[in-house]
Design a protein around this motif. Structure first.
Motif, PDB file in Angstrom:
ATOM      1  N   GLY A  15     -14.537   8.553  -8.872  1.00  0.00           N
ATOM      2  CA  GLY A  15     -13.409   9.268 -10.198  1.00  0.00           C
ATOM      3  C   GLY A  15     -12.410   7.995 -10.577  1.00  0.00           C
ATOM      4  N   ALA A  16     -12.176   7.479  -9.917  1.00  0.00           N
ATOM      5  CA  ALA A  16     -10.823   6.336 -10.100  1.00  0.00           C
ATOM      6  C   ALA A  16     -11.414   5.288 -10.336  1.00  0.00           C
ATOM      7  CB  ALA A  16      -9.985   5.545  -8.613  1.00  0.00           C
ATOM      8  N   ALA A  17     -12.953   4.830 -10.247  1.00  0.00           N
ATOM      9  CA  ALA A  17     -14.055   3.935 -10.770  1.00  0.00           C
ATOM     10  C   ALA A  17     -13.783   3.387 -12.187  1.00  0.00           C
ATOM     11  CB  ALA A  17     -15.377   3.721 -10.010  1.00  0.00           C
ATOM     12  N   GLN A  18     -13.103   4.147 -12.870  1.00  0.00           N
ATOM     13  CA  GLN A  18     -12.844   3.817 -14.195  1.00  0.00           C
ATOM     14  C   GLN A  18     -11.709   3.095 -14.717  1.00  0.00           C
ATOM     15  OE1 GLN A  18     -11.759   7.852 -16.781  1.00  0.00           O
ATOM     16  NE2 GLN A  18     -11.887   8.612 -14.711  1.00  0.00           N
ATOM     17  N   PHE A  19     -11.319   2.652 -13.934  1.00  0.00           N
ATOM     18  CA  PHE A  19      -9.519   2.733 -14.325  1.00  0.00           C
ATOM     19  C   PHE A  19      -9.446   1.049 -13.605  1.00  0.00           C
ATOM     20  CE2 PHE A  19      -8.884   7.138 -13.534  1.00  0.00           C
ATOM     21  CZ  PHE A  19      -8.222   7.484 -14.565  1.00  0.00           C
ATOM     22  N   TYR A  25     -11.722  -6.503  -8.672  1.00  0.00           N
ATOM     23  CA  TYR A  25     -11.395  -4.692  -7.712  1.00  0.00           C
ATOM     24  C   TYR A  25     -12.497  -3.991  -8.274  1.00  0.00           C
ATOM     25  CZ  TYR A  25      -6.106  -6.562  -8.127  1.00  0.00           C
ATOM     26  OH  TYR A  25      -5.207  -7.944  -8.167  1.00  0.00           O
ATOM     27  N   LEU A  26     -12.533  -4.428  -8.337  1.00  0.00           N
ATOM     28  CA  LEU A  26     -14.094  -3.489  -8.882  1.00  0.00           C
ATOM     29  C   LEU A  26     -15.108  -3.353  -7.559  1.00  0.00           C
ATOM     30  CD1 LEU A  26     -15.317  -0.888 -10.468  1.00  0.00           C
ATOM     31  CD2 LEU A  26     -16.902  -2.847 -12.194  1.00  0.00           C
ATOM     32  N   THR A  27     -15.774  -4.670  -6.912  1.00  0.00           N
ATOM     33  CA  THR A  27     -15.964  -5.510  -6.248  1.00  0.00           C
ATOM     34  C   THR A  27     -15.373  -4.789  -4.282  1.00  0.00           C
ATOM     35  OG1 THR A  27     -16.866  -7.009  -7.099  1.00  0.00           O
ATOM     36  CG2 THR A  27     -16.906  -7.075  -4.433  1.00  0.00           C
ATOM     37  N   ALA A  28     -14.477  -4.968  -4.615  1.00  0.00           N
ATOM     38  CA  ALA A  28     -13.089  -4.346  -2.975  1.00  0.00           C
ATOM     39  C   ALA A  28     -13.525  -2.780  -3.409  1.00  0.00           C
ATOM     40  CB  ALA A  28     -11.843  -5.101  -3.254  1.00  0.00           C
ATOM     41  N   ALA A  29     -13.081  -2.584  -4.845  1.00  0.00           N
ATOM     42  CA  ALA A  29     -13.535  -0.482  -4.574  1.00  0.00           C
ATOM     43  C   ALA A  29     -15.022   0.211  -4.717  1.00  0.00           C
ATOM     44  CB  ALA A  29     -12.816  -0.205  -5.759  1.00  0.00           C
ATOM     45  N   ALA A  30     -15.396  -1.456  -4.998  1.00  0.00           N
ATOM     46  CA  ALA A  30     -17.727  -0.984  -4.482  1.00  0.00           C
ATOM     47  C   ALA A  30     -17.224  -0.135  -3.330  1.00  0.00           C
ATOM     48  CB  ALA A  30     -18.477  -1.357  -5.481  1.00  0.00           C
TER      49      ALA A  30
END
Length: 182
Positions: A15-19, A25-30
């Protein structure tokens, strides 16, 4: 740690990926999301002896729904922390043993006007399935499998933080490798 605890982590990251706008940061979150998904699969299959997945797609939860479920894990915060920009919804329950295709009693505290129509909304994958609440009861949709989140809202087409009045509750409908409830 329960299956629901680790499933919440997957839904929170999804759900938080959209932010996330910074690609680093997107790579780390993935990377964290992939690890959370492996943890959820391991707990579901090895620890609990069930299916290693909940369905084809994971449920993306909003910040407020995640906070509602995670707030019980927060024991203290430094007084210097700024106030969080999230709110917790009142708790909701769907009877003692809800099963797909059955009628369940819906219990929650709400300040919603008694004349406002209410709906139980079941989050499964990327879908929201709506069921009217009448006289404190609702029908659990027939086709639910795996981990499902359920809220009560005032809208019959889209559940969002603006119209959720209670929940989410985590419902678990275990299934076998043929997609049949167990």
């Amino acid at each position: 740690m329960t299956e629901a605890d680790v499933a919440l982590g997957v839904s929170a990251y999804t759900g938080a990926a959209q932010f996330i706008t910074n690609k680093d940061y997107l790579t780390a979150a993935a990377s964290v999301l992939a690890t959370e998904a492996r943890h959820a699969s391991w707990v579901a299959s090895t620890v609990n002896g069930g299916s290693g997945w909940s369905g084809a797609l994971d449920v993306p939860l909003t910040l407020n729904t995640v906070y509602t479920l995670a707030a019980s894990f927060i024991t203290s915060c430094p007084s210097t922390n700024p106030a969080l920009p999230v709110k917790a919804f009142p708790a909701v329950s769907f009877g003692s043993n809800p099963t797909p295709g059955s009628t369940a009693t819906v219990s929650f505290n709400s300040t919603t006007d008694a004349s406002t129509p209410l709906y139980a909304v079941f989050f499964t994958g990327l879908s929201q399935i709506f069921s009217p609440i009448q006289n404190g009861q609702t029908m659990i949709p027939q086709n639910l499998l795996g981990t499902v989140y359920a809220v009560v809202c005032t809208n019959d087409t889209l559940a969002s933080d603006l119209n959720i009045v209670a929940g989410p509750a985590i419902l678990d409908f275990p299934f076998n490798s043929q997609g049949q409830l167990v």
